[in-house]
Design a protein around this motif. Sequence first.
Motif, PDB file in Angstrom:
ATOM      1  N   SER A 100       0.628  -1.345   0.473  1.00 61.15           N
ATOM      2  CA  SER A 100       0.589   0.253   0.059  1.00 61.15           C
ATOM      3  C   SER A 100       0.747   1.736  -0.062  1.00 61.15           C
ATOM      4  O   SER A 100       0.580   2.350  -0.742  1.00 61.15           O
ATOM      5  CB  SER A 100      -0.585  -0.081   1.154  1.00 61.15           C
ATOM      6  OG  SER A 100      -1.338   1.240   0.902  1.00 61.15           O
ATOM      7  N   ARG A 101       1.637   1.226   0.669  1.00 65.62           N
ATOM      8  CA  ARG A 101       3.237   2.637   0.895  1.00 65.62           C
ATOM      9  C   ARG A 101       3.729   2.435  -0.464  1.00 65.62           C
ATOM     10  O   ARG A 101       3.387   3.914  -1.225  1.00 65.62           O
ATOM     11  CB  ARG A 101       3.544   2.059   2.045  1.00 65.62           C
ATOM     12  CG  ARG A 101       3.090   2.338   3.722  1.00 65.62           C
ATOM     13  CD  ARG A 101       3.834   2.457   4.624  1.00 65.62           C
ATOM     14  NE  ARG A 101       4.580   1.378   5.052  1.00 65.62           N
ATOM     15  CZ  ARG A 101       4.852  -0.130   5.648  1.00 65.62           C
ATOM     16  NH1 ARG A 101       3.115   1.239   6.487  1.00 65.62           N
ATOM     17  NH2 ARG A 101       4.815  -0.504   5.418  1.00 65.62           N
ATOM     18  N   GLU A 102       4.698   1.882  -1.166  1.00 62.29           N
ATOM     19  CA  GLU A 102       4.586   2.076  -2.070  1.00 62.29           C
ATOM     20  C   GLU A 102       3.497   2.441  -3.228  1.00 62.29           C
ATOM     21  O   GLU A 102       4.150   3.291  -3.895  1.00 62.29           O
ATOM     22  CB  GLU A 102       5.272   0.181  -2.654  1.00 62.29           C
ATOM     23  CG  GLU A 102       6.194   0.672  -4.022  1.00 62.29           C
ATOM     24  CD  GLU A 102       6.116  -1.279  -4.728  1.00 62.29           C
ATOM     25  OE1 GLU A 102       7.405  -1.548  -5.475  1.00 62.29           O
ATOM     26  OE2 GLU A 102       6.469  -2.304  -3.394  1.00 62.29           O
ATOM     27  N   MET A 103       2.628   1.729  -3.290  1.00 59.65           N
ATOM     28  CA  MET A 103       1.378   1.960  -4.682  1.00 59.65           C
ATOM     29  C   MET A 103       1.181   3.776  -4.201  1.00 59.65           C
ATOM     30  O   MET A 103       0.753   4.245  -4.935  1.00 59.65           O
ATOM     31  CB  MET A 103       0.144   0.943  -4.702  1.00 59.65           C
ATOM     32  CG  MET A 103       0.699  -0.052  -4.394  1.00 59.65           C
ATOM     33  SD  MET A 103       1.236  -0.526  -6.201  1.00 59.65           S
ATOM     34  CE  MET A 103       1.410  -2.608  -6.014  1.00 59.65           C
ATOM     35  N   ARG A 104       1.404   3.957  -2.935  1.00 55.69           N
ATOM     36  CA  ARG A 104       1.398   5.272  -3.259  1.00 55.69           C
ATOM     37  C   ARG A 104       2.098   6.495  -3.188  1.00 55.69           C
ATOM     38  O   ARG A 104       1.123   6.950  -3.840  1.00 55.69           O
ATOM     39  CB  ARG A 104       0.588   5.621  -1.553  1.00 55.69           C
ATOM     40  CG  ARG A 104      -1.282   4.943  -1.501  1.00 55.69           C
ATOM     41  CD  ARG A 104      -1.349   5.723   0.269  1.00 55.69           C
ATOM     42  NE  ARG A 104      -2.502   5.597   0.222  1.00 55.69           N
ATOM     43  CZ  ARG A 104      -4.184   5.654   0.428  1.00 55.69           C
ATOM     44  NH1 ARG A 104      -4.042   6.513  -0.603  1.00 55.69           N
ATOM     45  NH2 ARG A 104      -5.108   5.037   0.248  1.00 55.69           N
ATOM     46  N   MET A 105       2.944   6.009  -3.096  1.00 52.83           N
ATOM     47  CA  MET A 105       4.428   6.425  -3.903  1.00 52.83           C
ATOM     48  C   MET A 105       4.589   6.899  -5.239  1.00 52.83           C
ATOM     49  O   MET A 105       4.408   7.972  -6.046  1.00 52.83           O
ATOM     50  CB  MET A 105       5.578   6.038  -2.905  1.00 52.83           C
ATOM     51  CG  MET A 105       5.540   5.942  -1.127  1.00 52.83           C
ATOM     52  SD  MET A 105       6.705   5.496  -1.237  1.00 52.83           S
ATOM     53  CE  MET A 105       8.467   6.308  -2.216  1.00 52.83           C
ATOM     54  N   LYS A 106       3.781   5.689  -5.509  1.00 48.95           N
ATOM     55  CA  LYS A 106       3.955   5.635  -7.971  1.00 48.95           C
ATOM     56  C   LYS A 106       2.997   6.421  -7.714  1.00 48.95           C
ATOM     57  O   LYS A 106       2.997   6.687  -8.744  1.00 48.95           O
ATOM     58  CB  LYS A 106       3.807   4.217  -7.827  1.00 48.95           C
ATOM     59  CG  LYS A 106       5.066   3.044  -7.799  1.00 48.95           C
ATOM     60  CD  LYS A 106       4.786   2.135  -7.615  1.00 48.95           C
ATOM     61  CE  LYS A 106       6.238   1.303  -8.100  1.00 48.95           C
ATOM     62  NZ  LYS A 106       5.692  -0.475  -8.791  1.00 48.95           N
TER      63      LYS A 106
END
Length: 299
Positions: free
Chosen positions: A249-255
Motif C-alpha cells: 500500500s505504501r509503495e503504490m501510494r508513492m508511485k
Amino acid sequence: MNAVTPQLLAFLTFIFCAIVGLMVARNLGEREARQVGIENVLTAYAPPPRNPNQAASALARDTLLDKIGNSLIRTKYKRRLRERLVSTGRQDMTSYRTLVRRKVLGGIVGLVYAVATQFDGTFKGAFISVFIMIAGFMIPDVLTYNSGTKRAMALNKALPDAIDILNLCVESGLTFQAAMAQVSTILEGPVSQEFSRVQRQMQLGQPMIASLQDMAARNDSPDLERFVAVIVQADKLGIPIAAVLGEQSREMRMKRRDRAREAAQKVPVKILMPVMLCFLPGIFIVVLGPAVMSISRGL
C-alpha cells in the motif's frame, strides 16, 4: 431553390451511411445480448482456451457479417483482438463477435461513402476509396485500444485504495479471499470487476494463485503484476499477508504520487502548442493591427 453541391451530397451520404451502420450494429448487439447464457458466463470467468483455432471455430456463426469477418481476419489478428478486448474487461464471445461485426460494418460504410463521393474512375479516386474503407474497418480497433488504455489508468489509480481496504480487512481477521470480496463490494470500477472475476474463478474451482496470475496476465498494469507477484511469493514463503499488504500500500501510494507529479510537469509542454496556435495570433492582431493599419493609411 439552390442546387445541391457535391460537398453537401457527400456529407449527407456519410451521415446516412453512419446512421444505418449504427442502427444495424445496435440491433445486432441487442439480439446477441438476448442470446447470452451460461456459456458466456463460463467463458468470461474460466481460463481462455489454449488452442486459438478452437476458439475461432467456436465464434463462427450463420450471420453474413460473421462469415465476412472470419474470412477477413486471420488467426494472429483474432488473438490480438481478443487481447485488446480482455484489456477492456470484456473477454466473452459476444463482445468479440460484436467487435468483428462493427469492423465489417465500418468497412462497408466506408466503402459505400467512398464509392458515392470519391470514386471517379481514376487511380487517385480508387486509392482514396480503399483508404476510407480500411479506415472504417480499423476505427473499432482504435476505440477498443483507447478504452483499454483508459481502463488501465483507472485501475492503476484505484489500486492503492483497494490494497488499503484489503489490509484493513485482513488485519480485522478476515481471510484474503473474504477481503477481496469486501473490496469488490465497496469499490467500483476496474479493480472491483477484476476482484469479482477472481472470486468467480475460485468458485468454479480454480486455485487462488492461478486466479490472481490470470488477473495479472489479462491486465496491462505493471503495478497489478507486482502486487500479484508479491502475494504469490508471500503465499509460497508463508509470510503474513497483512505485513505484505501494508508495504504494498505504501509503495503504490508513492508511485501514484510520482505519476501525479510527472503529469503536472508535462502540463506546460502540452499547453504550449494550443497557446501558440490560439492565443498568440490574437495578441499579435490586437497589438500590431493598429500599427499596420496606420502604416497602410500613410502609404
